[in-house]
Motif scaffolding. Structure first.
Motif, short mmCIF file in Angstrom:
data_model
loop_
_atom_site.label_atom_id
_atom_site.label_comp_id
_atom_site.label_asym_id
_atom_site.label_seq_id
_atom_site.Cartn_x
_atom_site.Cartn_y
_atom_site.Cartn_z
N ALA A 1 0.85 -1.19 0.00
CA ALA A 1 0.00 0.00 0.00
C ALA A 1 0.88 1.23 0.00
O ALA A 1 1.96 1.20 0.60
N PRO A 2 0.45 2.32 -0.65
CA PRO A 2 -0.84 2.47 -1.30
C PRO A 2 -0.87 2.03 -2.77
O PRO A 2 -1.77 2.49 -3.50
N SER A 3 0.05 1.17 -3.20
CA SER A 3 -0.11 0.61 -4.55
C SER A 3 -1.48 -0.05 -4.63
O SER A 3 -1.93 -0.66 -3.66
N ARG A 4 -2.12 0.04 -5.79
CA ARG A 4 -3.46 -0.55 -5.86
C ARG A 4 -3.87 -0.77 -7.30
O ARG A 4 -3.20 -0.29 -8.24
N LEU A 5 -4.97 -1.48 -7.46
CA LEU A 5 -5.51 -1.79 -8.77
C LEU A 5 -6.60 -0.77 -9.08
O LEU A 5 -7.53 -0.59 -8.29
N VAL A 6 -6.47 -0.08 -10.22
CA VAL A 6 -7.49 0.90 -10.64
C VAL A 6 -7.90 0.54 -12.06
O VAL A 6 -7.06 0.56 -12.97
N ASP A 7 -9.14 0.17 -12.24
CA ASP A 7 -9.64 -0.21 -13.56
C ASP A 7 -8.74 -1.26 -14.21
O ASP A 7 -8.37 -1.16 -15.39
N GLY A 8 -8.39 -2.25 -13.45
CA GLY A 8 -7.61 -3.36 -14.02
C GLY A 8 -6.16 -3.04 -14.29
O GLY A 8 -5.46 -3.79 -14.96
N GLN A 9 -5.69 -1.88 -13.77
CA GLN A 9 -4.29 -1.52 -13.97
C GLN A 9 -3.65 -1.25 -12.62
O GLN A 9 -4.26 -0.66 -11.72
N ILE A 10 -2.39 -1.66 -12.50
CA ILE A 10 -1.69 -1.43 -11.23
C ILE A 10 -1.13 -0.01 -11.21
O ILE A 10 -0.43 0.39 -12.14
N VAL A 11 -1.45 0.74 -10.16
CA VAL A 11 -0.87 2.07 -9.96
C VAL A 11 0.12 1.97 -8.79
O VAL A 11 -0.27 1.63 -7.67
N CYS A 12 1.37 2.26 -9.08
CA CYS A 12 2.39 2.19 -8.03
C CYS A 12 2.08 3.22 -6.94
O CYS A 12 1.76 4.38 -7.23
N GLY A 13 2.19 2.81 -5.69
CA GLY A 13 1.84 3.69 -4.59
C GLY A 13 2.87 4.77 -4.29
O GLY A 13 2.62 5.65 -3.47
N TYR A 14 4.02 4.69 -4.97
CA TYR A 14 5.07 5.66 -4.63
C TYR A 14 4.99 6.88 -5.57
O TYR A 14 4.85 8.01 -5.10
N HIS A 15 5.07 6.68 -6.89
CA HIS A 15 5.04 7.81 -7.82
C HIS A 15 4.00 7.66 -8.92
O HIS A 15 4.01 8.42 -9.89
N GLY A 16 3.13 6.64 -8.81
CA GLY A 16 2.01 6.58 -9.73
C GLY A 16 2.26 5.94 -11.07
O GLY A 16 1.38 6.01 -11.94
N PHE A 17 3.41 5.36 -11.32
CA PHE A 17 3.58 4.61 -12.57
C PHE A 17 2.45 3.59 -12.67
O PHE A 17 2.14 2.90 -11.69
N THR A 18 1.83 3.52 -13.84
CA THR A 18 0.63 2.71 -14.02
C THR A 18 0.88 1.68 -15.12
O THR A 18 1.44 2.00 -16.17
N TYR A 19 0.47 0.43 -14.85
CA TYR A 19 0.79 -0.67 -15.75
C TYR A 19 -0.46 -1.41 -16.19
O TYR A 19 -1.35 -1.71 -15.37
N ALA A 20 -0.50 -1.75 -17.49
CA ALA A 20 -1.57 -2.58 -18.02
C ALA A 20 -1.25 -4.05 -17.76
O ALA A 20 -0.16 -4.40 -17.31
N ALA A 21 -2.21 -4.91 -18.09
CA ALA A 21 -2.08 -6.33 -17.78
C ALA A 21 -0.95 -7.01 -18.55
O ALA A 21 -0.47 -8.06 -18.15
N ASP A 22 -0.52 -6.41 -19.65
CA ASP A 22 0.61 -7.01 -20.38
C ASP A 22 1.95 -6.50 -19.87
O ASP A 22 2.99 -6.81 -20.45
N GLY A 23 1.93 -5.70 -18.78
CA GLY A 23 3.16 -5.20 -18.19
C GLY A 23 3.58 -3.85 -18.74
O GLY A 23 4.49 -3.22 -18.18
N ALA A 24 2.95 -3.38 -19.82
CA ALA A 24 3.33 -2.09 -20.39
C ALA A 24 2.93 -0.96 -19.46
O ALA A 24 1.85 -0.98 -18.88
N CYS A 25 3.81 0.01 -19.35
CA CYS A 25 3.49 1.19 -18.56
C CYS A 25 2.59 2.10 -19.40
O CYS A 25 2.90 2.38 -20.56
N VAL A 26 1.50 2.55 -18.82
CA VAL A 26 0.54 3.36 -19.58
C VAL A 26 0.43 4.78 -19.03
O VAL A 26 -0.22 5.62 -19.65
N ALA A 27 1.05 5.05 -17.92
CA ALA A 27 1.01 6.43 -17.40
C ALA A 27 2.16 6.63 -16.42
O ALA A 27 2.48 5.74 -15.63
N VAL A 28 2.78 7.82 -16.51
CA VAL A 28 3.80 8.23 -15.55
C VAL A 28 3.48 9.66 -15.14
O VAL A 28 2.78 10.37 -15.86
N PRO A 29 3.96 10.12 -13.99
CA PRO A 29 3.60 11.47 -13.56
C PRO A 29 4.38 12.54 -14.32
O PRO A 29 5.54 12.33 -14.69
#
Lengths: 348, 348, 348
Positions: free
Chosen positions: C59-87
């Motif tokens: 925590a606070p890493s969590r699943l949002v709409d089927g994507q993992i959002v890292c709890g530290y700086h918000g890097f967001t990953y899709a189910a294939d492992g690709a990063c789809v958002a960074v701050p």
């Protein structure tokens, strides 16, 4: 070199600790299992099953008719270490055996020989006769020490620390102030004496003997490296000395015994006993001395555990400056070095 | 290289932590003992007795008339580290002394110099004047961090993490979204600025200032490697800027100070302080800011402890991808590298 | 060599363990994070953020709409492992991705492929159909084992230990006494059989089947190295054998499944399941078998944890003597050696 002296007798247990159950005890890094057959002798065997190494002191391993049955696959061992039964077959591999350690039970202590068994026959453990002799009453205990054995040996060979670490119990200013004499120990025994002719009487002796006022206090150490430490302690009213024939009607004699048995490189079995030749049947004195000595032992344990931790955390910060009070401890280290034991300042 | 910068000032304690008792603190792996003589200056000495290495912060070691008496054998040390008494003799070996660390007490902080003492005279610790100056009210604390110091420095130099790790406390979406500017730090100070013209007001500022609605929010970091981090934080109603003469009647100013002092390679003293120039006598605001900042610090501690554990468990799985938010942190690492400090990604 | 076989399927979880939260699990030393998207397939990704290595299960890493959002700086990953958002920026570095592990969900087990993903396409995990097939009722559990996986494999391939370690539960004297037959496993499956024609019925089977008196008891092991162990257990009244057509109206069949998944070099996920083809709807039998098998598993866990500790404490004291009961275990070790796995007696 290293921190364990091989080919030596070590105290593995007080005699009363060993009964018809399995007692696990690690000595000099070697896992042992000990038990007694009925009223008979103590058996000491290597503590890991020859089959797959299961610890023979772990349930459901157990003693059945004087034989250890491994709790994992049932390998069964006789008191000489020979395997006498394995599951699923009658043939028993000759390699299936435990090491049997030479054992000597004497003076209420169970000694085991660590090293080449042949050496055990050429050597006997040192004596502490007061622990099991008429005319003496004994209290004793065993404390686990989370520190290398050498720190406890240093501690016991330099009693000036009583003044500081054990002030209010066994220490008074005179202990630190009175010079010691040290005999070099060419005969394998290190003798250190501190004889105070006029000292305050600390509670340990005041409450047990009834003495009040100033006392004569003698501390005569005999250390038999590596394991046995004896302190012949004599207190008496000031001026009262033994007669020329050795009679000593005014003296109170306490024999303080420590067996310092390394468990691992960084832990030690701290066996202690206090024998006295007065108030033999006085249970109040026994209770007091047991409590008081345990308190003192735990003060040492607390201090030495802290010192051990500090040595491990700050290995580069270990420096030593030695003074006269250290003559005895340094002599002890030299004797241990001849047995192959490194200084406690060296991390093996 | 390694994880400690030698020949540097480090914060050892808040001034108020040190009184007439012995305070143990390990800094860059070195065990220190600190105390204050009356109302006088702070003394910082190496924390292990020169005799046998006993920790001078462990009971019954104690301070007697401004001198440390070792609890094991009574070696006694003056404030300059010189041994002034040993048991059983009057001659004191010249080698019996403790290292005296240069100390500077300023801004409510006690700094010690780790390294060659000569360097301390050519250098002064950086300043955090708000912590002890009229016109500011301060709350502060110290949290133990079970992580290498570099992880906390990374953390503080990249405040975009406020949005994720500290959401609901000090983070809002604008922090992560707003670009930073980084000055290279050629003068030895690293400056990183993030100036938000129109941002949500997080509870930390809303409850302490009374502001509601959107705000101007400035985060101007000055980092003095290796130890001192200061964040000049300004919040004001949207559109309210300082005047050309620097006057800023509409702005609320908070100086957030961290001293990042390595304890061991894998643990850190996390000193924090929050100084404000408003509501100076409002104890409710003080209590709120102390609680709120401690909560934020503990969120960092929890996260960095988890990160440290993960780095230790999975050393081969450490990969990094850096983006624009990391410009400040990477500049900090370069400055630390010039001081001889490895990246926190490298296990020394 | 080493203690992990690469390029293999391992059981990561029971299917029911994985829902819409993030499940952390370390397999063969690799930190994974697992989740399920709605009712869809299971995703298994490397568990440390590509940015700064923050654990994605903390925590606070969590699943949002089927994507993992890292709890530290918000890097967001899709189910294939690709990063789809960074701050702070829209461009996403191509290196910012997590490893996606091949997943197969079958027989109520979630398997992940550890090694080169290409290998996963040429290989399927072994089957344990009884765990998710009509006609069988299943109880199951997962116990953490603080011991190297090889010790559990040794344990399961030599069931003679049931007589000693599990006496009163599943062991009777006949298990240790009855010889085994071992097929060499040239087809990649190790088969070990012990067929008892006239044995006592242990409580595990007496209470679940209602049988009393002597029984036929067959233990037919199929081990699919490295991970899956199945024990086809058949009990029946003495003399009752399957018909020539394979029909077996008098037999009670229990399929005992273990998945032995290394967590680290010194810890193991001990997945267990018990499927039966009788008393399918009897919850009392289910509860009994779940409790009884867990008890047996915990007896193994306790013993193997003790054995692991002993191996670590006394590395030089590991000796082995093998007898006929070990034929199966030694065959298993040879098969594992061909997969690159060292004996559990060797400390890597």
């Amino acid at each position: 070199m290293g921190w364990f002296a091989d080919n030596q007798w070590y105290v593995a247990a007080f005699a009363g600790e060993i009964g018809d159950g399995l007692l696990a005890r690690t000595i000099c890094g070697e896992p042992l299992v000990l038990y007694r057959s009925g009223d008979g002798p103590v058996t000491a065997l290597s503590g890991l099953c020859a089959h797959r190494g299961f610890p023979l002191c772990e349930a459901p391993s157990r003693l059945v008719d004087g034989q250890i049955v491994c709790g994992y696959h049932g390998f069964t061992y006789a008191a000489d270490g020979a395997c006498v039964a394995v599951p699923g077959q009658t043939r028993i591999p000759s390699a299936a055996r435990l090491t049997a350690y030479p054992v000597t039970e004497r003076d209420g202590l169970v000694w085991v020989w660590i090293g080449d068994p042949a050496g055990a026959e050429r050597s006997a453990p040192p004596r502490a006769p007061w622990l099991a002799e008429p005319g003496w009453t004994v209290v004793q205990g065993l404390e686990p020490l989370a520190a290398r054995a050498g720190l406890l040996i240093d501690n016991l060979l330099d009693l000036s620390h009583e003044t500081y670490l054990h002030g209010g119990h066994i220490g008074t200013p005179e202990v630190a102030e009175t010079p010691i004499s040290t005999e070099p120990g060419d005969d394998g025994v290190l003798r250190i004496s501190r004889r105070m002719a006029d000292a305050a009487c600390p509670p340990f002796y005041a409450k047990s003997t009834g003495l009040s006022g100033r006392i004569v206090r003698w501390q005569d150490i005999e250390y038999f490296p590596p394991c046995l430490y004896t302190l012949h302690s004599r207190v008496a009213p000031t001026g009262a000395l033994p007669g020329p024939d050795g009679s000593d009607p005014d003296g109170y004699h306490v024999e303080i015994v420590y067996a310092i048995t390394p468990e691992t490189e960084h832990s030690t079995h701290d066996f202690w006993a206090v024998a006295r030749d007065f108030a033999l049947d006085d249970e109040g004195v026994s209770t007091f001395l047991a409590d008081a000595n345990r308190t003192v032992v735990l003060q040492d344990v607390t201090a030495l555990n802290a010192l051990e931790l500090s040595l491990q955390r700050h290995p580069g910060h270990r420096r030593e400056v030695s003074i006269k009070i250290d003559t005895g401890g340094l002599a002890g280290r030299r004797m241990l070095a001849r047995l192959g034991v490194d200084d406690p300042t060296v991390t093996p």
